[in-house]
Design a protein around this motif. Structure first.
Motif, mmCIF file in Angstrom:
data_model
loop_
_atom_site.group_PDB
_atom_site.id
_atom_site.type_symbol
_atom_site.label_atom_id
_atom_site.label_comp_id
_atom_site.label_asym_id
_atom_site.label_seq_id
_atom_site.Cartn_x
_atom_site.Cartn_y
_atom_site.Cartn_z
ATOM 1 N N TRP A 103 -49.482 -11.344 66.790
ATOM 2 C CA TRP A 103 -49.107 -10.063 67.393
ATOM 3 C C TRP A 103 -49.522 -8.862 66.527
ATOM 4 C CZ3 TRP A 103 -47.861 -8.798 72.105
ATOM 5 C CH2 TRP A 103 -47.295 -7.545 72.357
ATOM 6 N N GLU A 114 -48.594 -5.216 75.067
ATOM 7 C CA GLU A 114 -47.310 -5.575 75.683
ATOM 8 C C GLU A 114 -47.496 -5.879 77.165
ATOM 9 O OE1 GLU A 114 -46.549 -3.077 72.125
ATOM 10 O OE2 GLU A 114 -47.809 -2.875 73.910
ATOM 11 N N TYR A 154 -46.766 -9.422 79.153
ATOM 12 C CA TYR A 154 -45.828 -9.503 80.280
ATOM 13 C C TYR A 154 -46.544 -9.916 81.566
ATOM 14 C CZ TYR A 154 -42.799 -6.901 77.077
ATOM 15 O OH TYR A 154 -42.065 -6.499 75.991
#
Length: 301
Positions: A28, A52, A56
């Motif tokens: 990340w 992000e 998702y």
């Protein structure tokens, strides 16, 4: 025991989004804030989104696909006897889910160090798997070929044909589009993938044009298309039959799984109940099918 293993392998598909989430978590801090998320057929980046959003969107898409796949598999496990097609469908769903995971890992690697995107396996394996799945579906639960009496006796009583030629016209549109794509796509894997899909569409078009041929003989009913035997219904297995309607929401062509099959291009037909399953014979004039069944059943007595 087989059913338990089937459900266990179905549940194992849900490890795929866990693996993807772990891969994102692992790197990340190294991922760019705005990462490449989309590529064209040649493997060139042409879409970006925040990391992000990428995470998702990926997990949401995989969860949706897994929900659909799991619902289908659990329905099969609950309502049908597990046969080759059931396991083939399970393997196909696993392939698709893990291909998505592999694809997302490839995207992550591209954003980390510019590694070439692995587009070839996704473009080739999926259409190839679809073709294999169709072959398994056509070959499953066909039953034994009906006996043939040596001349001069003639087993054949009558043959009915139920085609879907209006549907064959609809298949021509994607065939033309796919052929055009094959000619212009620069990526060899992309061309091969589109060619495989085009072959499936050509076969579907030919099958709809030729239709389902129902051969009524002294020994039962044989169903064929394009000269290929789809199923044999022995006379002694026929329990009862009646005219019925077909729900369009269930689709057209060859439908069903295991011992419950339908051969239909319209909304009418005859439902044949057997001692080991059920077959729906689509036809524009169901009463003709009933008359033919009456003839062979009376002849059998």
């Amino acid at each position: 025991m087989k059913r338990n293993w089937f459900i266990t392998f179905a549940v194992l598909m849900w490890l795929a989004p866990v693996v993807v989430a772990y891969r994102y978590w692992q790197v990340w801090q190294r991922l760019p804030v705005r990462m490449v998320s989309h590529f064209d057929a040649a493997g060139h980046a042409n879409g970006w989104m925040p990391r992000e959003t990428s995470l998702y969107f990926t997990l949401g898409s995989m969860t949706f696909a897994l929900t659909v796949f799991s619902s289908v598999l659990f329905l099969i496990a609950r309502k049908y006897s597990l046969a080759k097609l059931s396991w083939a469908l399970l393997a196909f769903f696993h392939l698709e889910v893990w291909m998505i995971a592999y694809w997302m890992n490839s995207i992550v690697n591209y954003n980390l160090d510019g590694s070439p995107i692995a587009i070839a396996p996704f473009l080739v394996l999926t259409p190839t798997a679809v073709i294999v799945l169709l072959i398994v579906a056509l070959a499953e639960k066909r039953g034994e070929r009906l006996p043939v009496t040596v001349a001069p006796h003639n087993d054949a009583i009558v043959e009915e044909v139920h085609n879907g030629r209006p549907w064959s016209g609809l298949f021509l549109i994607p065939i033309v589009v796919l052929t055009a794509i094959v000619l212009v796509v620069p990526n060899q894997s992309g061309r091969l993938a589109m060619a495989l899909v085009a072959i499936v569409m050509v076969l579907a078009c030919a099958m709809a044009w030729d239709g389902f041929h129902y051969s009524f003989t002294r020994h039962g009913v044989e169903i064929r298309t394009l000269g290929f035997r789809l199923k044999s219904i022995p006379l002694l297995q026929i329990k009862k039959y009646e005219v019925g309607n077909w729900n369009p929401l269930r689709g057209y062509g060859i439908r069903g799984i295991g011992n419950h099959k339908a051969y239909v291009w319209g909304n009418k037909g005859v439902r044949v109940e057997m001692f080991d399953g059920e077959v729906f014979l689509g036809h524009a004039d169901p009463q003709r099918i009933v008359r033919d069944l009456n003839v062979i059943t009376n002849h059998g007595r």
